[in-house]
Design an enzyme around this catalytic site. Structure first.
Site, PDB file in Angstrom:
ATOM      1  N   ASP A 121       0.833  -1.206   0.000  1.00 62.04           N
ATOM      2  CA  ASP A 121       0.000   0.000   0.000  1.00 62.04           C
ATOM      3  C   ASP A 121       0.869   1.259   0.000  1.00 62.04           C
ATOM      4  OD1 ASP A 121      -2.875   0.900   0.437  1.00 62.04           O
ATOM      5  OD2 ASP A 121      -1.909   1.923   2.120  1.00 62.04           O
ATOM      6  N   GLU A 128       1.939  -0.418  -4.982  1.00 61.64           N
ATOM      7  CA  GLU A 128       0.983   0.632  -5.315  1.00 61.64           C
ATOM      8  C   GLU A 128       1.753   1.941  -5.181  1.00 61.64           C
ATOM      9  OE1 GLU A 128      -3.097   2.913  -3.941  1.00 61.64           O
ATOM     10  OE2 GLU A 128      -1.528   2.390  -2.544  1.00 61.64           O
TER      11      GLU A 128
END
Ligand code: GLC
Ligand code: CA
Length: 565
Positions: free
Chosen positions: A217, A276
């Site tokens: 993330d 990401e």
């Protein structure tokens, strides 16, 4: 003549498989909205286990689970209170092990989400930091600062959180902590050794449990240079993103990933990771390189219009970037942060005033707030989405699908304000859009009944009546459904995927793209509305109705090499 192999890939053999992830189809599950096993309205781990047959039949290669960890749900689970456990509302570690075993038994790999930029404010470390007070070792794991102004009552800087409002929050003793996302998501201090060690431990914890890979993330945000005086928010936007920016995409984040790489590579087969990272194109290969995370999401298509010129440029560009890094390319049309692509492609002109995923999540709001509501062309959006999907599934590299897109689901725009959950909605008072709940509504499994078969006790986000039309049970009976198309495409894809290259074939029509894979498979997408004459009759799959000898408007067809039949 050989026939197309319709059977799923045989049980994987790590010793002989080429790196499995390079051309994998990875299906993202948002666990709280997939399937609810105990009727509390919240999707859970046993719910996913009960649907493993569905996942296997879909023809995917891996499942990526969005966070299932203990969480107060200030940000849909991306506020993690304990990285090495399962939220009791979602199950237990034993349930998790059972899920992994069931997926592996069907030759499906498992990817989980790691959220290293911030913890939840409920995490033991943050609670300890609050108690321990200014200057303590516990506070050093986060980013605490004294305030400014005579009495320290002003935040250390005017930085804004990505979810709206100040990026600093004051605690009882007067200090402030940094949070780039919700208030309940304090940023960790990656200059602190404990932070490094704890994440290494977490990666091993899950690696040892058989997890095959990790989705990282906001991978571009961990390390920071907060030397004072801090720049203003406006100055921050103007500082070049060349690896030395104070908060974004710093070169030194790759020192973290070098440590992680050693853990990944200590397994056989090596554990994988995908970043990401919302960074400038020329910096993507840094994340995708084998020394760093190994693969990075490419969000270009997710931000593009249904437009041949944009699609062609993005494909060429990303295959080039992947080659530079030694990784394979990734393709994403939808995820849990953006308006579903079936709806996006029904919008006349999605606005582009913002960067990154903030841009794409604004699609529907624009129509609801500004433009006429009937400006959304839902059937057209669905047709274009199917065409775009088949275009993407034929490309070299790996494809990331988001739960529900296989059903052709649209974004749900009609959630009442008091039922919404996304902090991006609340932190901006709804002025900055409806947030991301519309793509996180629990899936419809049955055409009728309680929560369309999601569970026996309702759904934590309200499902609209039209979900019946997209229910798995209905689409399974319909050979022309979106689900049928995905299943067929993913089966055929095992034959279509070959060397990670493609060759563009000139079509002499600017609205039509056509490419050929090294083994002779071809994909033709007609982005226009007129018919495109086809010189071959061997269409094995199409995104909509076709007639012999033409590709209708807004349609993709797959052509198999003759010797396959
Ligand atoms: C990522 C996630 C998003 C989350 C944010 C903060 O962008 O995809 O859902 O809100 O990080 O963790
Ligand atoms: Ca449940």
């Amino acid at each position: 003549m050989t026939s197309v192999d319709e059977s799923p890939t045989s049980a994987f053999d790590p010793k002989h498989d080429p790196p499995w992830w390079r051309q994998a189809v990875v299906y993202q599950i948002y666990p709280r909205s997939f399937a609810d096993s105990n009727g509390d309205g919240i999707g859970d781990i046993p719910g996913i286990t009960s649907r493993v047959d569905y996942l296997a039949k879909l023809g995917i290669d891996a499942v990526w689970l969005s966070p299932f960890y203990p969480s107060e749900l200030a940000d849909g689970g991306y506020d993690v209170a304990d990285y090495r456990d399962v939220d009791p509302r979602l199950g237990t570690l034993a349930d998790f092990d059972e899920l992994v075993a069931a997926l592996h038994a069907h030759t499906l790999r498992v990817v989980i989400d790691i959220v290293p930029n911030h913890t939840s404010d409920q995490h033991v470390w943050f609670q300890e930091a609050l108690r321990a007070g200014p200057g303590s070792a516990a506070r050093d794991r986060y980013i605490f600062r004294d305030g400014t102004g005579l009495d320290g009552s002003k935040p250390p800087s005017d930085w804004q959180s990505f979810f709206g409002g100040s990026a600093w929050e004051r605690v009882d003793d007067g200090q402030w902590y940094l949070h780039h996302f919700a208030t309940e998501q304090p940023d960790l201090n990656w200059d602190n050794r404990d932070v490094h060690d704890d994440f290494l431990y977490t990666l091993r914890f899950w690696g040892d449990r058989g997890v095959d890979g990790f989705r990282i993330d906001v991978a571009h945000m961990l390390t920071k240079d907060l030397t004072e005086p801090l720049p203003t928010h406006a100055e921050l936007q103007l500082i070049p993103r060349d690896g030395k920016h104070p908060t974004l995409d710093r070169d030194d984040v790759h020192d973290v990933y070098a440590e992680w790489r050693a853990v990944f590579d200590s397994y056989d087969p090596p554990r994988t990771a995908v970043a990401e990272a919302w960074v400038d194109r020329e910096r993507v290969p840094l994340y995708a390189s084998p020394e760093s995370l190994g693969q990075a999401f490419n969000f270009d298509l997710l931000q593009a219009d249904f437009d041949p010129e944009q699609f062609r440029r993005i494909v060429t560009d990303n295959l080039d970037l992947a080659a530079q890094s030694g990784s394979s390319s990734t393709w994403v049309l939808s995820n849990h942060d953006v308006t579903r692509h079936a709806t996006r492609y029904g919008l006349p002109h999605p606005p582009r005033e913002k960067d990154g995923w903030l841009t794409v999540k604004h699609g529907i709001e624009w129509v609801l707030a500004g433009g006429p509501a009937d400006a959304i062309d839902l059937p057209g959006g669905a047709r274009r989405a199917r065409a775009a999907t088949l275009f993407v599934l034929g490309l070299p590299g790996s494809a990331y699908l988001y739960q529900g897109e296989e059903l052709g689901l649209h974004e749900v725009a009609t959630i009442p304000d008091d039922a919404r959950q996304d902090p991006t909605f609340f932190r901006t008072g709804g002025t900055d859009g409806l947030g991301r709940d519309g793509c996180r509504v629990p899936l419809p499994w049955e055409e009728s009944g309680e929560s369309f078969g999601f569970g026996s006790g309702g759904a934590h986000l309200p499902q609209p009546g039209w979900f019946a039309e997209h229910a798995v049970a209905r689409e399974e009976k319909d050979a022309t459904s979106s689900l049928a198309m995905y299943r067929r495409a993913l089966t055929l894809r095992h034959s279509l995927q070959s060397g990670e290259r493609l060759e563009w074939i000139e079509t002499r029509d600017p609205t039509v793209l056509r490419y050929r894979r090294p083994n002779g498979w071809e994909v033709v997408t007609n982005f226009g509305v007129g018919e495109y004459p086809l010189d071959r009759a061997d269409v094995v799959l199409s995104s909509g109705p076709v007639r012999l000898g033409v590709v209708p408007g807004e349609t993709t067809v797959w052509l198999a090499p003759c010797e396959e039949y």
